[in-house]
Design a protein around this motif. Structure first.
Motif, PDB file in Angstrom:
ATOM      1  N   SER A  85       0.827  -1.204   0.000  1.00 23.92           N
ATOM      2  CA  SER A  85       0.000   0.000   0.000  1.00 23.92           C
ATOM      3  C   SER A  85       0.859   1.251   0.000  1.00 23.92           C
ATOM      4  N   THR A  86       0.325   2.304  -0.622  1.00 24.48           N
ATOM      5  CA  THR A  86       0.970   3.607  -0.556  1.00 24.48           C
ATOM      6  C   THR A  86       0.204   4.471   0.435  1.00 24.48           C
ATOM      7  N   SER A  87       0.879   5.440   0.982  1.00 23.90           N
ATOM      8  CA  SER A  87       0.256   6.336   1.949  1.00 23.90           C
ATOM      9  C   SER A  87      -0.754   7.237   1.245  1.00 23.90           C
ATOM     10  N   PRO A  88      -1.979   7.311   1.744  1.00 23.84           N
ATOM     11  CA  PRO A  88      -2.975   8.160   1.087  1.00 23.84           C
ATOM     12  C   PRO A  88      -2.626   9.653   1.135  1.00 23.84           C
ATOM     13  N   ASN A  89      -1.795  10.053   2.077  1.00 23.60           N
ATOM     14  CA  ASN A  89      -1.397  11.466   2.166  1.00 23.60           C
ATOM     15  C   ASN A  89       0.065  11.683   1.771  1.00 23.60           C
ATOM     16  N   ASN A  90       0.694  10.654   1.224  1.00 25.09           N
ATOM     17  CA  ASN A  90       2.084  10.702   0.745  1.00 25.09           C
ATOM     18  C   ASN A  90       3.094  10.939   1.867  1.00 25.09           C
TER      19      ASN A  90
ATOM     20  N   ARG B 109       5.874  -1.025  -3.631  1.00 26.73           N
ATOM     21  CA  ARG B 109       4.839   0.016  -3.684  1.00 26.73           C
ATOM     22  C   ARG B 109       4.805   0.732  -5.022  1.00 26.73           C
ATOM     23  N   PHE B 110       5.984   1.087  -5.532  1.00 27.61           N
ATOM     24  CA  PHE B 110       6.061   2.005  -6.662  1.00 27.61           C
ATOM     25  C   PHE B 110       6.630   1.383  -7.934  1.00 27.61           C
TER      26      PHE B 110
ATOM     27  N   MET C 272       3.877   4.018   7.554  1.00 22.86           N
ATOM     28  CA  MET C 272       4.666   3.548   6.411  1.00 22.86           C
ATOM     29  C   MET C 272       6.027   4.242   6.385  1.00 22.86           C
ATOM     30  N   ILE C 273       6.994   3.553   5.771  1.00 25.87           N
ATOM     31  CA  ILE C 273       8.390   4.008   5.761  1.00 25.87           C
ATOM     32  C   ILE C 273       8.920   4.015   4.331  1.00 25.87           C
TER      33      ILE C 273
ATOM     34  N   ASP D  97      13.396   7.985  14.900  1.00 24.86           N
ATOM     35  CA  ASP D  97      13.729   9.405  14.773  1.00 24.86           C
ATOM     36  C   ASP D  97      12.524  10.224  14.322  1.00 24.86           C
ATOM     37  N   HIS D  98      11.528   9.558  13.740  1.00 24.41           N
ATOM     38  CA  HIS D  98      10.297  10.219  13.283  1.00 24.41           C
ATOM     39  C   HIS D  98      10.566  11.330  12.280  1.00 24.41           C
ATOM     40  N   PHE D  99      11.490  11.100  11.330  1.00 26.13           N
ATOM     41  CA  PHE D  99      11.739  12.072  10.258  1.00 26.13           C
ATOM     42  C   PHE D  99      10.625  11.920   9.227  1.00 26.13           C
ATOM     43  N   LEU D 100       9.672  12.827   9.256  1.00 27.09           N
ATOM     44  CA  LEU D 100       8.515  12.763   8.369  1.00 27.09           C
ATOM     45  C   LEU D 100       8.869  13.385   7.020  1.00 27.09           C
ATOM     46  N   ILE D 101       8.598  12.638   5.945  1.00 27.15           N
ATOM     47  CA  ILE D 101       8.861  13.128   4.596  1.00 27.15           C
ATOM     48  C   ILE D 101       7.615  12.949   3.740  1.00 27.15           C
ATOM     49  N   THR D 102       7.623  13.600   2.612  1.00 27.26           N
ATOM     50  CA  THR D 102       6.609  13.411   1.581  1.00 27.26           C
ATOM     51  C   THR D 102       7.283  12.703   0.416  1.00 27.26           C
ATOM     52  N   ALA D 103       6.645  11.672  -0.095  1.00 27.75           N
ATOM     53  CA  ALA D 103       7.189  10.924  -1.231  1.00 27.75           C
ATOM     54  C   ALA D 103       6.193  10.957  -2.374  1.00 27.75           C
ATOM     55  N   THR D 104       6.676  11.346  -3.551  1.00 25.24           N
ATOM     56  CA  THR D 104       5.841  11.363  -4.749  1.00 25.24           C
ATOM     57  C   THR D 104       6.595  10.697  -5.898  1.00 25.24           C
TER      58      THR D 104
END
Length: 181
Positions: free
Chosen positions: A33-38, A70-71, A106-107, A128-135
């Motif tokens: 699955s991919t994250s619905p909010n990226n 995923r991708f 998701m990671i 570390d909870h480094f939150l990123i956006t992936a597209t």
């Protein structure tokens, strides 16, 4: 004593109710699955084997990720954090689903170079909870692999390109574990 036991039971129930659970497990131990909010947590890795072919070296400035389940292998991702982005190529699968369950979301597993560019640190772990956006990049994206900065309007375009690219790979059945169906 009863209060402590009650609080323990309550915390377990809340954890189960609100904890992360992969919507589409695949390959026995990964999430397709991919994250619905990226949004993803960023972790780094340097493997000795690769699901997508040659193993990239971890020395030098290389921009690669896992998450082929995923991708799709060989696709390109834009990973962004606080206006700074990195274009990277997908070389491997992973991470294991249990890692994402422990992290609570998701990671995206990426090269140590990407970790350093986006966080300034020398390593990235899920705790570390480094939150990123992936597209996923568009097919017409000619940007080279590596770091770049984005404006708000450019970030909005990355999301549009991602939606188009994901619709295309889903139609071609080359992402989200469609090859398992």
């Amino acid at each position: 004593m009863r209060i402590a036991f009650f609080l323990l039971v309550l915390s377990v129930i809340i954890g189960l109710a609100f904890g992360y659970s992969c919507p589409k497990p695949c390959y026995g131990n990964m999430c397709c699955s991919t994250s619905p909010n990226n949004q993803y947590y960023l972790t780094d890795f340097c493997g000795s084997t690769s699901a997508c072919g040659p193993v990239p070296s971890c020395s030098g400035a290389l921009y690669f990720t896992a998450d082929s389940q995923r991708f799709g292998c060989g696709k390109y991702l834009n990973l962004c954090r606080s206006g700074k982005c990195v274009k990277a190529q997908i070389y491997d699968a992973g991470p294991a689903m249990w890692v994402e369950q422990d992290a609570g979301m998701m990671i995206i597993d990426a090269s140590p170079t990407i970790c350093h560019v986006l966080t300034g640190g020398s390593s990235c772990g899920w705790s570390d909870h480094f939150l990123i956006t992936a597209t996923v990049t568009s097919l017409t994206d000619s940007r080279p692999l590596g770091p770049f900065n984005v404006t708000e309007s450019e970030m909005a375009q990355l999301f549009i390109d991602h939606e188009i690219s994901m619709a295309q790979c889903e139609a071609e059945k080359t992402c989200n574990g469609f090859d398992l169906e």
